[in-house]
Design a protein around this motif. Structure first.
Motif, PDB file in Angstrom:
ATOM      1  N   MET A 128      -7.544  58.468 118.956  1.00 58.35           N
ATOM      2  CA  MET A 128      -6.843  59.410 119.837  1.00 58.35           C
ATOM      3  C   MET A 128      -7.166  60.863 119.477  1.00 58.35           C
ATOM      4  SD  MET A 128      -2.856  59.337 118.649  1.00 58.35           S
ATOM      5  CE  MET A 128      -2.310  60.050 117.088  1.00 58.35           C
ATOM      6  N   SER A 129      -7.560  61.097 118.244  1.00 54.96           N
ATOM      7  CA  SER A 129      -7.986  62.420 117.792  1.00 54.96           C
ATOM      8  C   SER A 129      -9.071  62.221 116.755  1.00 54.96           C
ATOM      9  CB  SER A 129      -6.804  63.194 117.188  1.00 54.96           C
ATOM     10  OG  SER A 129      -7.224  64.435 116.646  1.00 54.96           O
ATOM     11  N   LEU A 130      -9.932  63.207 116.600  1.00 55.10           N
ATOM     12  CA  LEU A 130     -10.976  63.142 115.581  1.00 55.10           C
ATOM     13  C   LEU A 130     -10.517  63.784 114.278  1.00 55.10           C
ATOM     14  CD1 LEU A 130     -14.066  63.973 117.819  1.00 55.10           C
ATOM     15  CD2 LEU A 130     -13.212  61.731 117.111  1.00 55.10           C
ATOM     16  N   VAL A 131      -9.231  64.130 114.210  1.00 52.80           N
ATOM     17  CA  VAL A 131      -8.627  64.724 113.015  1.00 52.80           C
ATOM     18  C   VAL A 131      -7.711  63.699 112.364  1.00 52.80           C
ATOM     19  CG1 VAL A 131      -7.150  66.580 112.151  1.00 52.80           C
ATOM     20  CG2 VAL A 131      -8.685  67.013 114.075  1.00 52.80           C
ATOM     21  N   PRO A 132      -7.897  63.363 111.085  1.00 51.90           N
ATOM     22  CA  PRO A 132      -6.954  62.468 110.419  1.00 51.90           C
ATOM     23  C   PRO A 132      -5.557  63.090 110.424  1.00 51.90           C
ATOM     24  CG  PRO A 132      -8.933  62.776 109.089  1.00 51.90           C
ATOM     25  CD  PRO A 132      -8.979  63.793 110.185  1.00 51.90           C
ATOM     26  N   ALA A 176      -7.192  66.253 121.147  1.00 51.01           N
ATOM     27  CA  ALA A 176      -7.458  64.870 121.532  1.00 51.01           C
ATOM     28  C   ALA A 176      -8.964  64.631 121.592  1.00 51.01           C
ATOM     29  CB  ALA A 176      -6.835  64.571 122.893  1.00 51.01           C
ATOM     30  N   THR A 177      -9.373  63.404 121.389  1.00 59.35           N
ATOM     31  CA  THR A 177     -10.777  63.035 121.530  1.00 59.35           C
ATOM     32  C   THR A 177     -11.194  63.197 122.994  1.00 59.35           C
ATOM     33  OG1 THR A 177     -10.553  61.434 119.726  1.00 59.35           O
ATOM     34  CG2 THR A 177     -12.444  61.175 121.198  1.00 59.35           C
ATOM     35  N   PRO A 178     -12.236  63.970 123.273  1.00 62.24           N
ATOM     36  CA  PRO A 178     -12.623  64.216 124.673  1.00 62.24           C
ATOM     37  C   PRO A 178     -12.846  62.935 125.477  1.00 62.24           C
ATOM     38  CG  PRO A 178     -13.783  65.731 123.224  1.00 62.24           C
ATOM     39  CD  PRO A 178     -13.066  64.745 122.326  1.00 62.24           C
TER      40      PRO A 178
END
Length: 316
Positions: A128-132, A176-178
């Protein structure tokens, strides 16, 4: 034409919904929470500063091709090492995903797509996101004296005694992940839940871009409730309160259908409260026996598939 479906969640709950949704479509995108900090995922996350791979691995395994090849590779992906050495407790799939991310730095989605090609998955798996992310919760002391405590970390929130009152993500408002946003924009059906309510389901609504995409999508929106209210994380919450938590954390979000097993609202009062909560989401309550016989707290894949099929056909 088979509907384009996006399923959001994490862990065993998302795996159950994906296995059920496979009976309705082969165009499925799983959007997976990335806040796990326990077990193999937590160890790899800490050591390599990566997204936790465990829930992503489970989603990939759930979407594997329904052939001998797909099932064999799914078993390989899910294999967990025993013993007491450094590999003990690690799932092989977690190590494979970690290796691909090491070979393809900053290309997390491509790495997951490569695993999907290996399994011939019937769909795609995206973080859902590329950030932990970390989950932080405000919890009420179980002693009943009204004291509140702040608890951080998915595994800690899931096991800490007391009632969860609110949750937030750290860092706040992560991007959010594009590809996840694009999949929701193009979807025919968006499914949220089931799963650990505060650590697998709710986090999606705390990513502002993701929440907005779910609000804006022309897709049919379906909320799937758990078949048990006895998990540690949401202890003390009724089915109606599970629904109300969604409205509290994400105002203005509406759904078309809410799927619930009759066992989560046994009495007339519980049923009435659930209907009222569902009405506040603008949704229709769909009561369907979707629990697995002889396995408390688990969804039956075929029963859940039938419930999904019924509501998806209504929206077509």
């Amino acid at each position: 034409m088979r509907p384009r479906i996006v399923a959001l969640g994490g862990g065993h709950g998302l795996s159950a919904s994906l296995q059920a949704l496979r009976h309705a479509s082969d165009d499925i995108t799983a959007v997976v929470t990335v806040a796990d900090d326990g077990g193999s995922s937590g160890r790899l996350r800490e050591q390599f500063d990566i997204l936790p791979p465990g829930d992503l691995r489970m989603a990939l395994a759930a979407l594997c091709e329904d052939t001998t090849w797909g099932h064999q590779w799914s078993s390989v992906l899910q294999h967990r090492f025993g013993g007491e050495g450094e590999l003990a407790g690690h799932a092989l799939g977690n190590l494979l995903i970690t290796a691909l991310w090491d070979l393809l730095p900053q290309q997390q989605v491509r790495g997951l797509d490569l695993v999907g090609r290996l399994l011939n998955t019937r769909g795609r798996v995206l973080p859902m996101s590329l950030v932990p992310l970390d989950i932080e919760a405000t919890m009420c002391d179980p002693g009943g004296d009204g004291d509140r405590v702040t608890v951080r970390g998915q595994s800690t929130v899931a096991s800490h005694p007391g009632r969860v009152e609110s949750i937030r993500l750290l860092p706040e408002a992560p991007p959010a992940t594009p590809e996840a946003l694009e999949s929701i924009k193009l979807a025919d059906v968006v499914v949220l839940g089931p799963g650990s309510w505060f650590t697998s389901v709710m986090p999606h609504l705390l990513v502002p871009q993701l929440a907005q995409a779910i609000r804006d999508t022309p897709a049919q929106r379906v909320l799937t409730l758990n078949v048990s209210l006895n998990d540690d994380e949401a202890a003390g919450y009724t089915a109606a309160e599970h629904v109300d938590v969604i409205a509290t954390h994400c105002p203005d979000l509406t759904f078309d259908h809410v799927i619930a097993d009759p066992k989560v609202a046994r009495t007339g009062a519980e049923r009435d409260a659930l209907v009222t909560a569902v009405d506040r989401l603008g949704a229709e309550l769909v009561l369907s026996d979707v629990s697995k016989t002889g396995a408390a707290g688990l969804h039956d894949t075929l029963r859940l598939a039938a419930a999904y099929r019924d509501v998806i056909m209504v929206g077509q």
